[in-house]
Design a protein around this motif. Structure first.
Motif, PDB file in Angstrom:
ATOM      1  N   LEU A   9      47.559  42.522  46.883  1.00 12.48           N
ATOM      2  CA  LEU A   9      48.045  41.342  46.183  1.00 12.48           C
ATOM      3  C   LEU A   9      47.431  41.246  44.787  1.00 12.48           C
ATOM      4  O   LEU A   9      48.127  40.921  43.807  1.00 12.48           O
ATOM      5  CB  LEU A   9      47.706  40.085  47.001  1.00 12.48           C
ATOM      6  CG  LEU A   9      48.165  38.754  46.431  1.00 12.48           C
ATOM      7  CD1 LEU A   9      49.673  38.726  46.217  1.00 12.48           C
ATOM      8  CD2 LEU A   9      47.732  37.607  47.364  1.00 12.48           C
ATOM      9  N   GLU A  10      46.155  41.542  44.670  1.00 11.65           N
ATOM     10  CA  GLU A  10      45.503  41.513  43.361  1.00 11.65           C
ATOM     11  C   GLU A  10      46.138  42.532  42.418  1.00 11.65           C
ATOM     12  O   GLU A  10      46.349  42.250  41.228  1.00 11.65           O
ATOM     13  CB  GLU A  10      44.008  41.803  43.509  1.00 11.65           C
ATOM     14  CG  GLU A  10      43.248  41.712  42.193  1.00 11.65           C
ATOM     15  CD  GLU A  10      41.754  41.854  42.379  1.00 11.65           C
ATOM     16  OE1 GLU A  10      41.008  41.449  41.464  1.00 11.65           O
ATOM     17  OE2 GLU A  10      41.319  42.365  43.429  1.00 11.65           O
ATOM     18  N   THR A  11      46.489  43.708  42.934  1.00 13.87           N
ATOM     19  CA  THR A  11      47.143  44.728  42.120  1.00 13.87           C
ATOM     20  C   THR A  11      48.495  44.233  41.612  1.00 13.87           C
ATOM     21  O   THR A  11      48.844  44.421  40.443  1.00 13.87           O
ATOM     22  CB  THR A  11      47.335  46.021  42.942  1.00 13.87           C
ATOM     23  OG1 THR A  11      46.057  46.485  43.385  1.00 13.87           O
ATOM     24  CG2 THR A  11      48.008  47.094  42.114  1.00 13.87           C
ATOM     25  N   LYS A  12      49.249  43.597  42.482  1.00  9.09           N
ATOM     26  CA  LYS A  12      50.550  43.054  42.076  1.00  9.09           C
ATOM     27  C   LYS A  12      50.393  41.996  40.996  1.00  9.09           C
ATOM     28  O   LYS A  12      51.134  41.979  40.005  1.00  9.09           O
ATOM     29  CB  LYS A  12      51.270  42.451  43.286  1.00  9.09           C
ATOM     30  CG  LYS A  12      51.752  43.456  44.298  1.00  9.09           C
ATOM     31  CD  LYS A  12      52.620  42.778  45.340  1.00  9.09           C
ATOM     32  CE  LYS A  12      53.204  43.779  46.319  1.00  9.09           C
ATOM     33  NZ  LYS A  12      54.290  43.197  47.120  1.00  9.09           N
ATOM     34  N   LEU A  13      49.425  41.113  41.182  1.00 10.75           N
ATOM     35  CA  LEU A  13      49.201  40.056  40.191  1.00 10.75           C
ATOM     36  C   LEU A  13      48.774  40.638  38.854  1.00 10.75           C
ATOM     37  O   LEU A  13      49.186  40.137  37.784  1.00 10.75           O
ATOM     38  CB  LEU A  13      48.152  39.071  40.707  1.00 10.75           C
ATOM     39  CG  LEU A  13      48.619  38.146  41.842  1.00 10.75           C
ATOM     40  CD1 LEU A  13      47.432  37.371  42.425  1.00 10.75           C
ATOM     41  CD2 LEU A  13      49.697  37.175  41.346  1.00 10.75           C
TER      42      LEU A  13
END
Length: 234
Positions: free
Chosen positions: A67-71
């Protein structure tokens, strides 16, 4: 008669039927990120396509890291530099996902108590086993079939037939549960399976409000347990 289940993961077990694009957009709204919905949707598509083209997500990535990568990719596209937005959204969404997956796990545990084998079929990044362990789904699925591993993506019906094969059943004996009419329900029906549509907020209004004459429709995952009690699916 249903003798086994195939479950989708993203949008089904982790959001309760809500498309992840909508989950993210509502987080943007809650935390007042200064972008329009059109801008967000462009950033969402950019991030997904980037992850689809490049092996950014490693097999050992947790969901939080995913999720952090997507954000970060969305931030890169939107050029909103204020760091507080991204950390706050990450914490917010991770906590919500922990809550929803815990609820889904309880439903799956009850299905397992009924003696119904389950397989997971998901379009994911190659780290599905890590994510399942992270949220306590260990031991619930007879097999995990992940698009990045098998080289077949939904809506190709063949990925559901792999799930049927893993269950050792006939397609008509298997019920597929998913949130996407286009990527889960229609191809599973084409593969010959029974289907249950977990209808939530889709990426478009059409994907949420469409009709499904050949599937059962539920609004919450635990409605499956009531269907079993009334002998509607077994």
């Amino acid at each position: 008669m249903t003798a086994g289940y195939i479950f989708d993961y993203g949008g089904t077990l982790d959001t309760g039927g809500q498309h992840w694009g909508q989950v993210l957009w509502h987080a943007y709204e809650r935390h007042q990120v200064p972008v329009t919905e059109v801008q967000f949707r462009e950033a969402y598509v950019y991030a997904e396509r980037t992850l689809g083209r490049n092996p950014v997500i490693r097999p050992d990535f947790t969901f939080r890291q995913t999720l952090e990568t997507k954000l970060r990719l969305q931030q890169e596209y939107l050029k909103v530099e204020n760091e507080k937005y991204w950390q706050t959204i990450l914490d917010d969404l991770y906590e919500r996902t922990m809550t929803m997956t815990a609820q889904s796990r309880e439903v799956l545990l009850q299905l397992k108590d009924h003696g119904l084998p389950m397989v997971l079929v998901s379009n994911f990044y190659g780290n599905m086993h890590t994510v399942l362990h992270e949220f306590g789904f260990d031991g619930l699925f007879h097999k995990v079939i992940e698009s990045a591993v098998v080289g077949i993506r939904k809506p190709d019906p063949r990925i559901f037939l792999l799930g049927v094969e893993a269950l050792g059943l006939k397609p008509e004996e298997v019920t597929v549960v998913g949130d996407s009419l286009d990527k889960d329900i229609m191809p599973a029906h084409e593969a010959g399976c029974q289907t249950i549509w977990l209808r939530g907020e889709g990426w478009t209004s059409a994907s949420h409000n469409g009709d499904c004459p050949y599937c059962e429709t539920i609004n919450a995952l635990d409605e499956i347990l009531e269907m079993i009690k009334t002998k509607k699916t077994i």
